[in-house]
Design a protein around this motif. Structure first.
Motif, PDB file in Angstrom:
ATOM      1  N   ALA A 103      33.963  37.778  36.540  1.00 32.95           N
ATOM      2  CA  ALA A 103      34.330  37.440  37.921  1.00 32.95           C
ATOM      3  C   ALA A 103      35.314  38.453  38.485  1.00 32.95           C
ATOM      4  CB  ALA A 103      34.911  36.028  37.986  1.00 32.95           C
ATOM      5  N   PHE A 104      36.311  38.841  37.695  1.00 31.46           N
ATOM      6  CA  PHE A 104      37.291  39.830  38.152  1.00 31.46           C
ATOM      7  C   PHE A 104      36.599  41.134  38.528  1.00 31.46           C
ATOM      8  CE2 PHE A 104      40.659  37.910  35.059  1.00 31.46           C
ATOM      9  CZ  PHE A 104      40.868  36.838  35.916  1.00 31.46           C
ATOM     10  N   ASP A 105      35.717  41.596  37.663  1.00 31.12           N
ATOM     11  CA  ASP A 105      35.037  42.873  37.900  1.00 31.12           C
ATOM     12  C   ASP A 105      34.084  42.802  39.098  1.00 31.12           C
ATOM     13  OD1 ASP A 105      36.416  43.835  35.721  1.00 31.12           O
ATOM     14  OD2 ASP A 105      34.691  43.771  34.356  1.00 31.12           O
ATOM     15  N   TYR A 106      33.358  41.711  39.204  1.00 28.21           N
ATOM     16  CA  TYR A 106      32.382  41.572  40.289  1.00 28.21           C
ATOM     17  C   TYR A 106      33.069  41.540  41.654  1.00 28.21           C
ATOM     18  CZ  TYR A 106      28.430  39.781  42.972  1.00 28.21           C
ATOM     19  OH  TYR A 106      27.424  39.627  43.899  1.00 28.21           O
ATOM     20  N   TRP A 107      34.166  40.801  41.742  1.00 24.15           N
ATOM     21  CA  TRP A 107      34.843  40.620  43.030  1.00 24.15           C
ATOM     22  C   TRP A 107      35.970  41.631  43.256  1.00 24.15           C
ATOM     23  CZ3 TRP A 107      32.236  38.057  46.375  1.00 24.15           C
ATOM     24  CH2 TRP A 107      31.363  37.060  45.953  1.00 24.15           C
ATOM     25  N   GLU A 108      36.062  42.617  42.387  1.00 26.57           N
ATOM     26  CA  GLU A 108      37.113  43.619  42.521  1.00 26.57           C
ATOM     27  C   GLU A 108      37.112  44.186  43.939  1.00 26.57           C
ATOM     28  OE1 GLU A 108      38.709  46.656  39.331  1.00 26.57           O
ATOM     29  OE2 GLU A 108      36.713  47.192  40.056  1.00 26.57           O
ATOM     30  N   ALA A 109      38.293  44.244  44.513  1.00 25.91           N
ATOM     31  CA  ALA A 109      38.410  44.761  45.881  1.00 25.91           C
ATOM     32  C   ALA A 109      37.986  46.231  45.902  1.00 25.91           C
ATOM     33  CB  ALA A 109      39.842  44.610  46.373  1.00 25.91           C
ATOM     34  N   PRO A 110      37.255  46.632  46.953  1.00 25.55           N
ATOM     35  CA  PRO A 110      36.778  48.031  47.046  1.00 25.55           C
ATOM     36  C   PRO A 110      37.910  49.016  47.217  1.00 25.55           C
ATOM     37  CG  PRO A 110      36.104  46.739  48.981  1.00 25.55           C
ATOM     38  CD  PRO A 110      36.858  45.835  48.068  1.00 25.55           C
ATOM     39  N   ALA A 158      40.022  35.918  42.150  1.00 22.88           N
ATOM     40  CA  ALA A 158      39.325  36.892  41.296  1.00 22.88           C
ATOM     41  C   ALA A 158      39.767  38.313  41.624  1.00 22.88           C
ATOM     42  CB  ALA A 158      37.811  36.746  41.461  1.00 22.88           C
ATOM     43  N   ARG A 159      39.879  38.613  42.893  1.00 23.17           N
ATOM     44  CA  ARG A 159      40.314  39.966  43.300  1.00 23.17           C
ATOM     45  C   ARG A 159      41.721  40.271  42.815  1.00 23.17           C
ATOM     46  NH1 ARG A 159      37.305  39.876  49.096  1.00 23.17           N
ATOM     47  NH2 ARG A 159      35.337  40.695  48.280  1.00 23.17           N
ATOM     48  N   ALA A 160      42.548  39.256  42.697  1.00 28.25           N
ATOM     49  CA  ALA A 160      43.908  39.426  42.180  1.00 28.25           C
ATOM     50  C   ALA A 160      43.930  39.386  40.651  1.00 28.25           C
ATOM     51  CB  ALA A 160      44.820  38.340  42.743  1.00 28.25           C
ATOM     52  N   ARG A 161      42.750  39.184  40.041  1.00 34.45           N
ATOM     53  CA  ARG A 161      42.600  39.106  38.580  1.00 34.45           C
ATOM     54  C   ARG A 161      43.530  38.031  38.003  1.00 34.45           C
ATOM     55  NH1 ARG A 161      39.190  43.271  37.364  1.00 34.45           N
ATOM     56  NH2 ARG A 161      39.413  43.095  35.112  1.00 34.45           N
ATOM     57  N   GLN A 162      43.492  36.867  38.659  1.00 37.16           N
ATOM     58  CA  GLN A 162      44.338  35.750  38.257  1.00 37.16           C
ATOM     59  C   GLN A 162      43.492  34.498  38.072  1.00 37.16           C
ATOM     60  OE1 GLN A 162      47.293  35.454  41.341  1.00 37.16           O
ATOM     61  NE2 GLN A 162      48.453  37.198  40.565  1.00 37.16           N
ATOM     62  N   THR A 163      44.139  33.457  37.581  1.00 37.52           N
ATOM     63  CA  THR A 163      43.526  32.133  37.503  1.00 37.52           C
ATOM     64  C   THR A 163      44.419  31.154  38.250  1.00 37.52           C
ATOM     65  OG1 THR A 163      44.654  31.606  35.426  1.00 37.52           O
ATOM     66  CG2 THR A 163      42.449  32.614  35.260  1.00 37.52           C
ATOM     67  N   LEU A 164      43.888  29.980  38.497  1.00 39.07           N
ATOM     68  CA  LEU A 164      44.639  28.887  39.119  1.00 39.07           C
ATOM     69  C   LEU A 164      44.491  27.653  38.250  1.00 39.07           C
ATOM     70  CD1 LEU A 164      43.318  29.126  42.800  1.00 39.07           C
ATOM     71  CD2 LEU A 164      45.649  29.607  42.054  1.00 39.07           C
TER      72      LEU A 164
END
Length: 115
Positions: free
Chosen positions: A108-115, A15-21
């Motif tokens: 998910a991307f926004d919530y887990w965005e790295a600080p 999520a922090r990488a704004r990717q999927t698997l």
């Protein structure tokens, strides 16, 4: 067989990488080749991770695990959320499902965005 803590950590990194698997890629990261029985076990863990997160107000992480063929979560992802979320699309394939999936992934991307 699968460690929910390990999988959750991998999904947060994703999520922090704004990717999927893909399901296969996640299984490979966990040291397994893709098989349907392993995928079913993995999906149960993904559902548990999402339910635990929902209880504490986190967006889902399982939406980041998608089919290689079309980039959408499997049918089970949609079905397991029936009765829990009232905004699910009527179909689990197609334009509406894609828009819904992308919106949940963005959460998910926004919530887990790295600080």
């Amino acid at each position: 067989m699968f460690d929910p803590t390990e999988i959750r950590a991998l999904l947060i990194e994703t999520a922090r990488a704004r990717q999927t698997l893909t399901y296969g890629a996640l299984l490979n990261l966990l040291g397994h080749a893709f098989t349907r029985p392993l995928m079913r076990q993995l999906c149960k863990v993904l559902d548990r991770i999402d339910e635990d997160g929902r209880v504490v107000g986190e967006p889902g992480l399982a939406v980041l695990v998608v089919r290689q063929s079309d980039g959408l979560p499997g049918q089970g992802w949609f079905v397991s959320r029936t009765g829990v979320y009232d905004d699910l699309p009527l179909e689990w394939e197609g334009t509406e499902a894609r828009a819904y999936t992308q919106a949940r992934q963005a959460e998910a991307f926004d919530y887990w965005e790295a600080p």
